[in-house]
Design a protein around this motif. Structure first.
Motif, PDB file in Angstrom:
ATOM      1  N   LYS A   1       2.443 -35.017  97.177  1.00 47.27           N
ATOM      2  CA  LYS A   1       3.295 -34.008  97.806  1.00 47.27           C
ATOM      3  C   LYS A   1       4.675 -34.575  98.095  1.00 47.27           C
ATOM      4  CE  LYS A   1       3.362 -30.739 101.688  1.00 47.27           C
ATOM      5  NZ  LYS A   1       2.625 -30.263 102.885  1.00 47.27           N
TER       6      LYS A   1
ATOM      7  N   ARG B   1       6.623 -35.084  94.772  1.00 47.36           N
ATOM      8  CA  ARG B   1       7.130 -33.811  94.247  1.00 47.36           C
ATOM      9  C   ARG B   1       8.331 -33.342  95.061  1.00 47.36           C
ATOM     10  NH1 ARG B   1       3.938 -31.331  90.479  1.00 47.36           N
ATOM     11  NH2 ARG B   1       1.810 -32.105  90.268  1.00 47.36           N
TER      12      ARG B   1
ATOM     13  N   GLU C   1      12.156 -32.533  93.733  1.00 48.04           N
ATOM     14  CA  GLU C   1      12.843 -31.271  93.924  1.00 48.04           C
ATOM     15  C   GLU C   1      14.226 -31.454  94.541  1.00 48.04           C
ATOM     16  OE1 GLU C   1      10.268 -28.680  96.052  1.00 48.04           O
ATOM     17  OE2 GLU C   1       8.760 -28.625  94.470  1.00 48.04           O
TER      18      GLU C   1
ATOM     19  N   ASP D   1       2.508 -26.427  86.680  1.00 47.04           N
ATOM     20  CA  ASP D   1       2.214 -26.268  88.107  1.00 47.04           C
ATOM     21  C   ASP D   1       3.361 -26.747  88.997  1.00 47.04           C
ATOM     22  OD1 ASP D   1      -0.354 -25.329  87.479  1.00 47.04           O
ATOM     23  OD2 ASP D   1      -1.112 -27.378  87.327  1.00 47.04           O
ATOM     24  N   CYS D   2       4.455 -27.198  88.390  1.00 42.34           N
ATOM     25  CA  CYS D   2       5.575 -27.746  89.167  1.00 42.34           C
ATOM     26  C   CYS D   2       6.647 -26.682  89.420  1.00 42.34           C
ATOM     27  CB  CYS D   2       6.203 -28.925  88.414  1.00 42.34           C
ATOM     28  SG  CYS D   2       5.106 -30.337  88.220  1.00 42.34           S
ATOM     29  N   SER D   3       7.541 -27.008  90.339  1.00 42.76           N
ATOM     30  CA  SER D   3       8.659 -26.112  90.624  1.00 42.76           C
ATOM     31  C   SER D   3       9.645 -26.130  89.467  1.00 42.76           C
ATOM     32  CB  SER D   3       9.367 -26.538  91.906  1.00 42.76           C
ATOM     33  OG  SER D   3      10.053 -27.758  91.697  1.00 42.76           O
ATOM     34  N   GLU D   4      10.514 -25.146  89.428  1.00 45.10           N
ATOM     35  CA  GLU D   4      11.511 -25.068  88.366  1.00 45.10           C
ATOM     36  C   GLU D   4      12.434 -26.283  88.381  1.00 45.10           C
ATOM     37  OE1 GLU D   4      13.593 -23.707  85.085  1.00 45.10           O
ATOM     38  OE2 GLU D   4      11.646 -23.109  85.909  1.00 45.10           O
ATOM     39  N   ALA D   5      12.768 -26.772  89.591  1.00 46.35           N
ATOM     40  CA  ALA D   5      13.649 -27.938  89.700  1.00 46.35           C
ATOM     41  C   ALA D   5      13.021 -29.165  89.062  1.00 46.35           C
ATOM     42  CB  ALA D   5      13.975 -28.212  91.162  1.00 46.35           C
ATOM     43  N   VAL D   6      11.730 -29.373  89.305  1.00 49.76           N
ATOM     44  CA  VAL D   6      11.020 -30.515  88.724  1.00 49.76           C
ATOM     45  C   VAL D   6      10.947 -30.366  87.211  1.00 49.76           C
ATOM     46  CG1 VAL D   6       8.796 -31.704  88.579  1.00 49.76           C
ATOM     47  CG2 VAL D   6       9.695 -31.006  90.804  1.00 49.76           C
ATOM     48  N   ARG D   7      10.642 -29.166  86.754  1.00 50.90           N
ATOM     49  CA  ARG D   7      10.555 -28.928  85.307  1.00 50.90           C
ATOM     50  C   ARG D   7      11.866 -29.276  84.620  1.00 50.90           C
ATOM     51  NH1 ARG D   7       8.187 -22.788  85.736  1.00 50.90           N
ATOM     52  NH2 ARG D   7       6.109 -23.279  86.543  1.00 50.90           N
TER      53      ARG D   7
END
Length: 326
Positions: free
Chosen positions: A37, A40, A44, A150-156
């Motif tokens: 957590k 991640r 972000e 499963d990740c946020s758009e920022a992480v992607r």
């Protein structure tokens, strides 16, 4: 004298036991879930990378696949990468095996960090790259990219931005796929510019190679080629290809290209035991010479198709991963 098979397997297990102990320094009193957590969250907070979905690239992507295990797919992937590097090309070799990958072990590298650690934020892409022989870059655990859904758009965007930078700095990206085309990594293969199906003259290998070709035949943009390994003669290799070609044309109504064939060569077995790639340890052996011919074939294909190059591989892959997750 080559070591016994059991001895080699024991060494293999020991190597992974050693490197598995390496990341213990990351452990804290918090749980693994809490660590993930936090990582991640840090990801972000980064400035997201920019993905240009329409940008073309000089990099040619080749997915190396097989219908069954034991046909020499990983050995060919590694040696092809090195043969291309010998021409002065910049090459990245990516292991996308779902099971235990062994590309690093085949060339005296021991890697723990992989793309799943990039997705979690524990490492950057540059930090997980292994410096292989002749300057090739080796990356393991590419199947970890499926976790991006499963990740946020920022992480992607951050991870994919790093991947696009990687692609922009190489001439060739070789994907060493696992056995068959597993659903979870199918998009890695179908997003490639070219696919190389490796088989041997064994009837079961030919049948499984055809099943793999069938599973990919509906992808219009794919150029599917076959390579017959461990041939006892040129005539045998030609007959195997013709058998696959006729069956493919008859039942799948699609064409099939021949990338070449590699003769049965005991030096290949010895190079695996020694963890010393064939094209470096025995460059004049029959199998090594065949791999150099394969490299020239790959270069020729790139030259003839350069004008029709698709957009960058990773944005294309990401669009397919998103479509599957939706």
């Amino acid at each position: 004298m080559a070591p016994a098979v059991n001895d080699f397997n024991f060494d293999h297990a020991d190597l992974h036991t050693e490197v598995s102990a390496e990341p213990q320094s990351l452990s804290t009193s918090s749980s693994h879930g809490d660590q993930a957590k936090v990582l991640r969250g840090l990801m972000e907070q980064r400035q997201p990378g920019v993905i240009d979905k329409s940008k073309s690239t000089r990099c040619r992507t080749l997915a190396v696949c097989s219908g069954k295990g034991g046909v020499g797919k990983s050995v060919i992937s590694l040696n092809l990468a090195l043969a291309l590097a010998k021409t002065g090309a910049s090459v990245c070799l990516m292991d996308i095996n779902l099971a235990l990958g062994n590309i690093d072990l085949l060339c005296r590298l021991n890697g723990y960090w992989n793309l799943s650690h990039v997705v979690s934020g524990a490492r950057s892409l540059k930090e997980i790259q292994l410096a292989g022989p002749l300057g090739i870059n080796v990356i393991t655990g590419a199947s970890g990219l499926t976790d991006l859904a499963d990740c946020s758009e920022a992480v992607r965007r951050d991870v994919l931005g790093q991947m696009q930078e990687l692609e922009a700095t190489h001439d060739y990206l070789i994907l060493d796929n696992g056995t068959g085309i597993h659903r979870s990594i199918r998009q890695f293969v179908t997003s490639a510019d070219d696919v190389l199906i490796v088989t041997t003259p064994e009837p079961t290998a030919i049948a499984d190679a055809y099943a793999t070709i069938k599973s990919l035949s509906t992808i219009q943009s794919l150029e599917i080629q076959t390579l017959v390994n461990q041939c006892t003669s040129l005539d045998q290799g030609d007959k195997v290809f013709q058998q696959l070609q006729k069956t493919t044309e008859l039942f799948l109504h699609t064409g099939l290209s021949q990338a070449g064939q590699i003769p049965h060569d005991l030096q290949v077995v010895q190079s695996v035991y020694d963890r010393d790639p064939l094209v470096l340890s025995h460059p004049q052996s029959p199998a090594a010479e065949a791999i150099f011919r394969l490299a020239r074939h790959v270069i020729d294909v790139r030259k003839t198709k350069e004008q029709n190059k698709q957009e960058s591989y990773f944005p294309r892959l990401w669009q397919r991963l998103l479509g599957e997750a939706a």
